[in-house]
Motif scaffolding. Structure first.
Motif, PDB file in Angstrom:
ATOM      1  N   UNK A  48       0.742  -1.340  -0.039  1.00 39.52           N
ATOM      2  CA  UNK A  48      -0.039  -0.059  -0.061  1.00 39.52           C
ATOM      3  C   UNK A  48       0.872   1.327  -0.040  1.00 39.52           C
ATOM      4  N   UNK A  49       2.066   1.102   0.228  1.00 42.63           N
ATOM      5  CA  UNK A  49       2.827   2.523   0.502  1.00 42.63           C
ATOM      6  C   UNK A  49       2.946   3.258  -0.956  1.00 42.63           C
ATOM      7  N   UNK A  50       3.289   2.637  -2.221  1.00 46.90           N
ATOM      8  CA  UNK A  50       2.944   3.498  -3.434  1.00 46.90           C
ATOM      9  C   UNK A  50       1.693   4.027  -3.608  1.00 46.90           C
ATOM     10  N   UNK A  51       0.690   3.351  -3.142  1.00 50.04           N
ATOM     11  CA  UNK A  51      -0.854   3.551  -3.398  1.00 50.04           C
ATOM     12  C   UNK A  51      -0.893   4.843  -2.519  1.00 50.04           C
ATOM     13  N   UNK A  52      -0.580   4.833  -1.311  1.00 49.58           N
ATOM     14  CA  UNK A  52      -0.740   6.029  -0.248  1.00 49.58           C
ATOM     15  C   UNK A  52       0.197   7.145  -0.789  1.00 49.58           C
ATOM     16  N   UNK A  53       1.220   6.927  -1.041  1.00 41.16           N
ATOM     17  CA  UNK A  53       2.115   8.339  -1.582  1.00 41.16           C
ATOM     18  C   UNK A  53       1.345   8.764  -2.875  1.00 41.16           C
ATOM     19  N   UNK A 120      -9.977  -1.343  -5.005  1.00 39.60           N
ATOM     20  CA  UNK A 120     -10.417  -0.682  -3.554  1.00 39.60           C
ATOM     21  C   UNK A 120      -9.427   0.220  -2.935  1.00 39.60           C
ATOM     22  N   UNK A 121      -8.083  -0.364  -2.760  1.00 41.48           N
ATOM     23  CA  UNK A 121      -7.216   0.597  -2.099  1.00 41.48           C
ATOM     24  C   UNK A 121      -6.959   1.909  -2.681  1.00 41.48           C
ATOM     25  N   UNK A 122      -6.934   1.957  -4.317  1.00 42.28           N
ATOM     26  CA  UNK A 122      -6.788   3.022  -4.861  1.00 42.28           C
ATOM     27  C   UNK A 122      -7.996   4.113  -4.594  1.00 42.28           C
TER      28      UNK A 122
END
Length: 207
Positions: A48-53, A120-122
């Motif tokens: 999830x780190x690249x998604x969050x950033x 969903x995470x995006x």
């Protein structure tokens, strides 16, 4: 600290929401026990780190009016997820494992790929997580970090707990218990969605 409570609530809803990763966690637990399930439960911490950033960077460049629109749209999306979870809870059954039993490394890699390709995470971090995170960051960085930390603590923790229940014994995760868990998460998701809609419509919510 409302951000902390929101992170806990959203994390629980996301942690037990039916989906590909949850299915992988349960499947791994049924195949290899608690430790195998925990490895899959921790996949969001890797993927999830690249998604969050990317999501926080993109949303941080948007004007306040669009942040309000994102908050309302994100709230509607979360309400939709809650309603869908409640509908599925009426007839849901715990997932069953497939025939193949891949290695631990292969299972983790598959979990990372599935999570990165999962919309969903995006959608969550673009429409829900980033507006909350940035609003909290403007108040104090500790509030934003508390929101993210609480979210992932409960998201991963709920999957770990589910892996423990499955790994301890197949009979402990009954269809009725699974449906009750899904129903409770659906109600929680819908309530959080309403709160996000209210935040987006409230005057000076992002000032």
């Amino acid at each position: 600290m409302p951000e902390l409570l929101m992170g806990l609530s959203l994390g629980l809803g996301a942690g037990v929401m039916p989906g590909a990763l949850l299915t992988l966690v349960i499947t791994a637990s049924l195949r290899g026990g608690f430790r195998a399930g925990v490895r899959l439960a921790c996949v969001p911490l890797l993927s999830d780190l690249p998604v969050v950033l990317l999501a926080v960077t993109a949303v941080g460049a948007l004007p306040e009016a669009l942040l309000r629109v994102l908050s309302v749209c994100g709230g509607l999306y979360v309400v939709y997820l809650g309603v869908e979870t409640l509908r599925e809870a009426r007839t849901a059954l715990p997932p069953r494992p497939g025939e193949d039993a891949p290695s631990s490394a292969r299972e983790i890699l598959r979990g990372v790929v599935v999570n990165l390709l999962n919309p969903h995470p995006w959608l969550f971090w673009i429409a829900v997580g980033s507006p909350v995170f940035l609003t909290a960051w403007d108040r104090a960085p500790a509030y934003a970090l508390g929101f993210a930390g609480a979210f992932y603590l409960v998201l991963v923790g709920s999957k770990v707990a589910l892996a423990g229940a499955v790994g301890a014994g197949r009979n402990r995760l009954t269809p009725r218990g699974y449906r009750l868990l899904l129903g409770a998460s659906g109600v929680l998701l819908a309530a959080v969605g309403v709160a996000l809609i209210a935040r987006g419509l409230a005057p000076r919510a992002y000032s």
